[in-house]
Structure formats: structure tokens, C-alpha cells
Write a protein that holds these residues in place. Sequence first.
Motif, short mmCIF file in Angstrom:
data_model
loop_
_atom_site.label_atom_id
_atom_site.label_comp_id
_atom_site.label_asym_id
_atom_site.label_seq_id
_atom_site.Cartn_x
_atom_site.Cartn_y
_atom_site.Cartn_z
N GLN A 57 35.86 -6.25 -33.51
CA GLN A 57 36.78 -5.90 -34.59
C GLN A 57 36.27 -4.70 -35.40
O GLN A 57 36.97 -4.22 -36.30
CB GLN A 57 36.95 -7.10 -35.54
N LYS A 88 39.70 -22.35 -43.34
CA LYS A 88 40.16 -21.42 -44.38
C LYS A 88 39.37 -21.59 -45.66
O LYS A 88 38.97 -20.60 -46.30
CB LYS A 88 41.65 -21.66 -44.63
N LYS A 138 42.11 -26.08 -39.43
CA LYS A 138 42.58 -24.85 -40.06
C LYS A 138 42.35 -24.87 -41.56
O LYS A 138 41.90 -23.88 -42.15
CB LYS A 138 44.07 -24.64 -39.75
N TYR A 187 38.96 -19.46 -36.22
CA TYR A 187 39.73 -19.08 -37.40
C TYR A 187 39.09 -17.81 -37.99
O TYR A 187 37.85 -17.74 -38.13
CB TYR A 187 39.72 -20.20 -38.44
N PRO A 188 39.91 -16.83 -38.31
CA PRO A 188 41.38 -16.76 -38.11
C PRO A 188 41.72 -16.53 -36.64
O PRO A 188 40.94 -15.96 -35.90
CB PRO A 188 41.78 -15.55 -38.98
N GLU A 189 42.91 -17.00 -36.28
CA GLU A 189 43.31 -16.92 -34.88
C GLU A 189 43.75 -15.52 -34.49
O GLU A 189 43.58 -15.11 -33.33
CB GLU A 189 44.46 -17.91 -34.62
N GLU A 190 44.33 -14.77 -35.45
CA GLU A 190 44.84 -13.44 -35.14
C GLU A 190 43.69 -12.54 -34.65
O GLU A 190 42.71 -12.34 -35.35
CB GLU A 190 45.48 -12.79 -36.37
N GLY A 191 43.87 -12.02 -33.43
CA GLY A 191 42.90 -11.13 -32.84
C GLY A 191 41.78 -11.83 -32.12
O GLY A 191 40.93 -11.19 -31.49
N ASN A 192 41.70 -13.17 -32.23
CA ASN A 192 40.59 -13.91 -31.62
C ASN A 192 41.09 -14.94 -30.60
O ASN A 192 40.34 -15.83 -30.20
CB ASN A 192 39.78 -14.63 -32.69
N GLU A 193 42.38 -14.84 -30.19
CA GLU A 193 42.95 -15.85 -29.28
C GLU A 193 42.19 -15.92 -27.96
O GLU A 193 42.03 -17.01 -27.38
CB GLU A 193 44.43 -15.54 -29.00
#
Length: 451
Positions: free
Chosen positions: A156, A90, A86, A114-120
Amino acid sequence: MQSTKHNRLYLSLVFILYLVSAIASIEWINRGQRDFLRTELLSRAKEELSIVRSQLETTIVSDIYAAKSLSALVTVNPDVEISHWKALAKNILQEGKHLRIIGLAPDDVIRMVYPEEGNERAVGVDYRTIPQQWSSVKKAREIQKVFISGPVDLVQGGRGIIARIPIFTDPPFNTDYWGCSSVIIDVDSLFHQVGIESFSYKYDLAIKGMDSAGMDGDLVHGSNAVFDNAFDVQTVFFPYGSWVLAGAIKDNILTQVPWYRVYIARLIGYPIMLLLTLSFFVIYRQYISAYKRSLHDDLTSLPNRRYFMFTLRNLFNDCSQRGCDEAFAVLSIDLDKFKTINDTYGHAAGDKVLAVCAERLKSVLRSTDLVARVGGDEFLVILSRISNSSDVDVVNIELQKALCQTPVIYEENLIDIRASIGYVLYLHDYPDIEALLKVADERMYQQKGNQ
């Protein structure tokens, strides 16, 4: 007079030639100026395309190599932990100007994003089960270099190109394949930053090379028509493969410069031509005026001796050489005691008498006849198309009536006019016009002596 017509015709031809040559010269210079501007703008357009190509190549490669630090870490430490991942991911996204997502896939299975939000949902995906992605991952492994695929539409939003970075744990032999890392570069942000949007405002731009295939690839941006009309084609080189950029002129490249620069030759040339034309007309009018004055008497506006002699000589020569169906007569007219009028009433009165006599003579004569003032109080007349003395006598009587019947009024004074007229009919016996005029003068003086 014939020479006058010739002179006017000659001047007209010269003027027409001047206008044609002046307009042709101005348009030739204007065309040369437009060609020069077009060449200058094309050269500048090529430079701008070269700058776009250079910035595009530099920016993409820069973002890719920012992400390669991850592969270097994995090579040294194949068992990289999530906590280290991470922080490193970043940092990579911060260094890359247009990186949106970075992923790590040991054995080609995505384990870290990364980033994890929306890509889990991407975690756990096996590239081998997704043909359109597996081909680029496999290509990167085969060539052992970074391979750029896309652009593709992103879930996205927007578009992105995907850089596949193969990771081997035994460089430089590269026999032990660990997996790959993938980075997504935002195409819209990239194109804006390298100046493609501003370039496309002035020119048409197209890019070929889907999946780094160069000219053999599909369109990445623009249309194929741009390549057909391209003023320049340049190549963006990647670690493996390339894109090809083509720039084409829009409707009219000259719209990019101020209008006065495009038409400066006309803006300067035509006013100068107009000024020269006006000057030509002024000089021409002065010439015509001077020429007329040289052939006419200023006081009476009648033709002068020069005009009369020229006309008489041509008429005499025509009759002598070709013969005349109807001959002509010459009248010599002299105002009697004209000096007395000047001495008694003044020269202004004498001038008025001459002007009035001129008008009276013209009132009797036909349009085909010619009357000229050839001296102080002397007039000569050519009676055309007349062949016998009786006809001349009739005209002679009418002239005497017109001249002498009515006094000239000057400042309440009545000035009587007397005139002596002698004439001669043309005969082939006369060798020249001097002989003809001599007879007319002698008869005029003979009449004067009889009064």
C-alpha cells in the motif's frame, strides 16, 4: 642614551609577553567555553535520544497491546464470528495510534483482514507457503510471545513492522495453538510521532535490529557510520528482542547554539585586550615624552645638562679605559651680556635669542657632535673625533661667525650677539669630567675677561 634603549627593549618585551599571554588566555577561555558548550549539548543530545527511545518503545508496545485484546477474545471464544471480528478490529485500529492493518489467521491461514478494502487477496493465504512471513509466525509460536518482524515495504506504500501475536486456547500452559493475529504498524507515522524526524534534523540517527535482532540485526534506519561515531547507544526493548538506537554528532554540534555564545570569550576578551593595548601605548607615549623632556631643554629642544653629562661621562670612561684613536674636545659657550638683552627687549626676546643661537650652533656642528643648553645662556659642546687644537680653533671660529655675524631680529629690533668660547682637549691627565669642564669654563671666562 643606553638606558633609554634598555628601557624601550624591556617595555617591548613586556608588551610582547602581555600580548602573547593575553591572546593565549582568551583562546584558552574560549576553548574552555566551547568544550563546556559541547559537553552541555552532548548531554542534552543524550537526553533527547533517551526520550526518543522511550517514546518509541512505549508507542510500539502500546499499539501491540491494543491488538492483544483480539487474542484474548479468541482465547475465550475460539469460534469468533465475522460480525464480531469487524467490530473488534475497527475498535483496535482506533485505539492503536499507528496500526494500519489487522489480520486473524487460525491454524496460520489468514481468514479475516481489516480493513478489507485493498486486502481481499490476503484472505486464504497460508503463511506456511510464504517463507519470509512463515519464519516470523513460527518464531512467535515458539517463544509464545509477541514477535516483531520487519520493517518491510508495504504494497500500500510506505513501510511497516509486523507484530505476530500467537494465540493459545489453554493459557498459561500454551499447548493448544489456535493460530495468530498480525498487526501492521506504520513505520513512517511512528517515527514522525515519536520525534525521530526532528531528532534527525539536529543529529545523525541510526537504528539496528531488523526482525528484533538488536545489534546483530540489519539496519532499520540510518547508516552504520552513525554507530562508529555514536555519542550514545540505547536499546528499545520489545516483548521479545530489541532495536538499538545510536546518535552521532553532525559536522559541528556548536552550530546548534547562537554564534555569540560560542565566541563570547573572544567577543569580550579581545575588545578588553585592545583597550588595554591602547592604554599601554598612551602611557608609553607619555612616558617617552616625559623622558625626552627630562633630557631636553623645552625652549631650544637641545639636550640638557643631564643628557650632556651622561654622554660626556660615557665618552670619558671609554677613552680612559680602552683608549681612543681620536680624542674629543669640550667647548663651553656663554652669551655675553644676555641679561642686558632681557632687560632691554624683554624675556620673550631673550628666549628667541636662545632658540636662534641653538639653531646656529647645530648648523655648524657635525651630526656626531653634541650641543646642549646647560644654563640660562650657557651651552656645552662635545666635538668628537678631534685630536689637536688647530682643528678646535677652526670650529671655534665657525661657531663665532654663526653666532655673532648676523643680528637676531625681534620686533623690528636688531639684537647683536656676542659669545665667549673656551675649550679643552681630552688628555689622560684629567682624572674626571669635572676637571675637564673646569678647564673649559676657566678658558671661557678668561676670554670673556679679555673682551
